[in-house]
Write a protein that holds these residues in place. Structure first.
Motif, mmCIF file in Angstrom:
data_model
loop_
_atom_site.group_PDB
_atom_site.id
_atom_site.type_symbol
_atom_site.label_atom_id
_atom_site.label_comp_id
_atom_site.label_asym_id
_atom_site.label_seq_id
_atom_site.Cartn_x
_atom_site.Cartn_y
_atom_site.Cartn_z
ATOM 1 N N SER A 138 45.163 56.921 -94.125
ATOM 2 C CA SER A 138 44.069 56.551 -93.379
ATOM 3 C C SER A 138 43.205 55.217 -94.173
ATOM 4 N N LYS A 139 43.531 55.107 -95.377
ATOM 5 C CA LYS A 139 42.733 54.170 -95.930
ATOM 6 C C LYS A 139 43.240 52.933 -95.801
ATOM 7 N N PHE A 140 44.605 52.722 -95.257
ATOM 8 C CA PHE A 140 45.061 51.811 -95.165
ATOM 9 C C PHE A 140 45.536 51.011 -93.541
ATOM 10 N N SER A 141 44.884 52.123 -92.695
ATOM 11 C CA SER A 141 44.866 52.033 -91.353
ATOM 12 C C SER A 141 44.407 50.507 -90.715
ATOM 13 N N TYR A 142 43.709 49.882 -91.627
ATOM 14 C CA TYR A 142 43.287 48.644 -91.058
ATOM 15 C C TYR A 142 44.536 47.520 -91.015
ATOM 16 N N HIS A 143 45.568 47.779 -91.640
ATOM 17 C CA HIS A 143 46.849 47.113 -91.348
ATOM 18 C C HIS A 143 47.366 46.990 -89.900
ATOM 19 N N TYR A 144 47.441 48.441 -89.610
ATOM 20 C CA TYR A 144 47.773 48.712 -88.266
ATOM 21 C C TYR A 144 46.766 48.429 -87.197
ATOM 22 N N LYS A 145 45.578 48.258 -87.316
ATOM 23 C CA LYS A 145 44.553 47.883 -86.496
ATOM 24 C C LYS A 145 44.728 46.362 -86.300
ATOM 25 N N ASN A 146 44.857 45.768 -87.437
ATOM 26 C CA ASN A 146 44.748 44.293 -87.491
ATOM 27 C C ASN A 146 45.824 43.581 -86.712
ATOM 28 N N ILE A 147 47.172 44.295 -86.720
ATOM 29 C CA ILE A 147 48.316 43.970 -85.895
ATOM 30 C C ILE A 147 48.178 43.907 -84.458
ATOM 31 N N CYS A 148 47.508 45.022 -84.248
ATOM 32 C CA CYS A 148 47.324 45.201 -82.702
ATOM 33 C C CYS A 148 46.306 44.380 -82.282
ATOM 34 N N ARG A 149 45.253 43.857 -83.040
ATOM 35 C CA ARG A 149 44.055 42.998 -82.752
ATOM 36 C C ARG A 149 44.900 41.538 -82.552
ATOM 37 N N MET A 150 45.930 41.284 -83.501
ATOM 38 C CA MET A 150 46.363 39.896 -83.439
ATOM 39 C C MET A 150 47.201 39.974 -82.374
ATOM 40 N N ASN A 151 47.870 40.880 -82.064
ATOM 41 C CA ASN A 151 48.810 41.011 -80.758
ATOM 42 C C ASN A 151 48.072 40.467 -79.603
ATOM 43 N N GLU A 152 46.957 41.165 -79.415
ATOM 44 C CA GLU A 152 46.053 40.837 -78.177
ATOM 45 C C GLU A 152 45.486 39.688 -78.216
ATOM 46 N N SER A 153 45.095 39.068 -79.534
ATOM 47 C CA SER A 153 44.174 37.700 -79.410
ATOM 48 C C SER A 153 45.039 36.606 -79.339
ATOM 49 N N LYS A 154 46.263 36.787 -79.821
ATOM 50 C CA LYS A 154 47.187 35.788 -79.547
ATOM 51 C C LYS A 154 48.078 35.677 -78.485
ATOM 52 N N GLU A 155 47.981 36.759 -77.697
ATOM 53 C CA GLU A 155 48.526 37.054 -76.368
ATOM 54 C C GLU A 155 50.023 36.906 -76.552
ATOM 55 N N VAL A 156 50.297 37.748 -77.592
ATOM 56 C CA VAL A 156 52.052 37.795 -77.860
ATOM 57 C C VAL A 156 52.538 38.766 -76.727
ATOM 58 N N ASN A 157 51.743 39.850 -76.610
ATOM 59 C CA ASN A 157 52.487 40.799 -75.365
ATOM 60 C C ASN A 157 53.420 41.831 -75.839
ATOM 61 N N ALA A 158 53.515 41.982 -77.429
ATOM 62 C CA ALA A 158 54.600 42.738 -77.686
ATOM 63 C C ALA A 158 54.074 44.142 -77.755
ATOM 64 N N LYS A 159 54.839 45.076 -77.388
ATOM 65 C CA LYS A 159 54.688 46.548 -77.509
ATOM 66 C C LYS A 159 54.954 47.092 -78.817
ATOM 67 N N ILE A 160 53.765 47.751 -79.353
ATOM 68 C CA ILE A 160 53.846 48.178 -81.034
ATOM 69 C C ILE A 160 54.210 49.680 -81.022
ATOM 70 N N TYR A 161 55.441 50.061 -81.667
ATOM 71 C CA TYR A 161 55.527 51.505 -81.744
ATOM 72 C C TYR A 161 55.550 51.779 -83.319
ATOM 73 N N ILE A 162 54.797 53.033 -83.697
ATOM 74 C CA ILE A 162 54.793 53.386 -85.003
ATOM 75 C C ILE A 162 55.444 54.612 -85.273
ATOM 76 N N PHE A 163 56.465 54.761 -85.927
ATOM 77 C CA PHE A 163 57.217 55.877 -86.090
ATOM 78 C C PHE A 163 57.002 56.565 -87.518
ATOM 79 N N GLU A 164 56.322 57.766 -87.816
ATOM 80 C CA GLU A 164 55.913 58.201 -88.922
ATOM 81 C C GLU A 164 56.949 59.388 -89.252
ATOM 82 N N PHE A 165 57.203 59.453 -90.569
ATOM 83 C CA PHE A 165 58.087 60.352 -90.976
ATOM 84 C C PHE A 165 57.485 61.157 -92.075
#
Length: 135
Positions: free
Chosen positions: A108-135
């Motif tokens: 959870s301390k590093f969740s900002y990495h994941y939030k940041n990539i989601c924000r960039m995806n939206e702001s740059k209108e890349v429209n990629a679907k992001i899936y995170i698989f945690e093991f």
């Protein structure tokens, strides 16, 4: 095979992972073999970029080679790898775009990495679907 879509697909793959044991074998090897099996069934125009490589794949074969040759690096920069995968998606305009993140390092301390990539995806209108698989 267009995998049920009207367009070819681009997959950005991020391995934010330490190797682990799965059925008394390497978990990373299991993930890589599963990805290769899946990708080999796709249309030849589908591309897979494994973050950490210096160049985007030009052919289907180069995509499979990138998956197969991936090795875990202790000094990998997760944020940089996610940005590289997103950049690859942004330049492949007329494709379905996906970012697949495989992790067993999520904290959870590093969740900002994941939030940041989601924000960039939206702001740059890349429209990629992001899936995170945690093991």
């Amino acid at each position: 095979m267009q995998f049920g879509f009207q367009k070819d697909a681009y997959f950005g793959v991020v391995f934010d992972i330490h190797d682990f044991t799965y059925n008394k074998d390497s978990g990373l090897r299991f993930i890589k073999e599963s990805l290769i099996k899946m990708i080999s069934k796709f249309d030849k125009n589908t591309k897979v970029y494994v973050a950490g490589n210096e160049v985007l794949p030009r052919t289907h074969g180069e995509s499979i080679a990138q998956i197969n040759s991936f090795v875990i690096s202790d000094n990998a920069n997760t944020n940089r790898m996610m940005r590289d995968a997103l950049h690859g998606a942004s330049i492949n305009e007329d494709m379905q775009k996906y970012i697949l993140i495989f992790t067993n390092k999520f904290h959870s301390k590093f969740s900002y990495h994941y939030k940041n990539i989601c924000r960039m995806n939206e702001s740059k209108e890349v429209n990629a679907k992001i899936y995170i698989f945690e093991f």
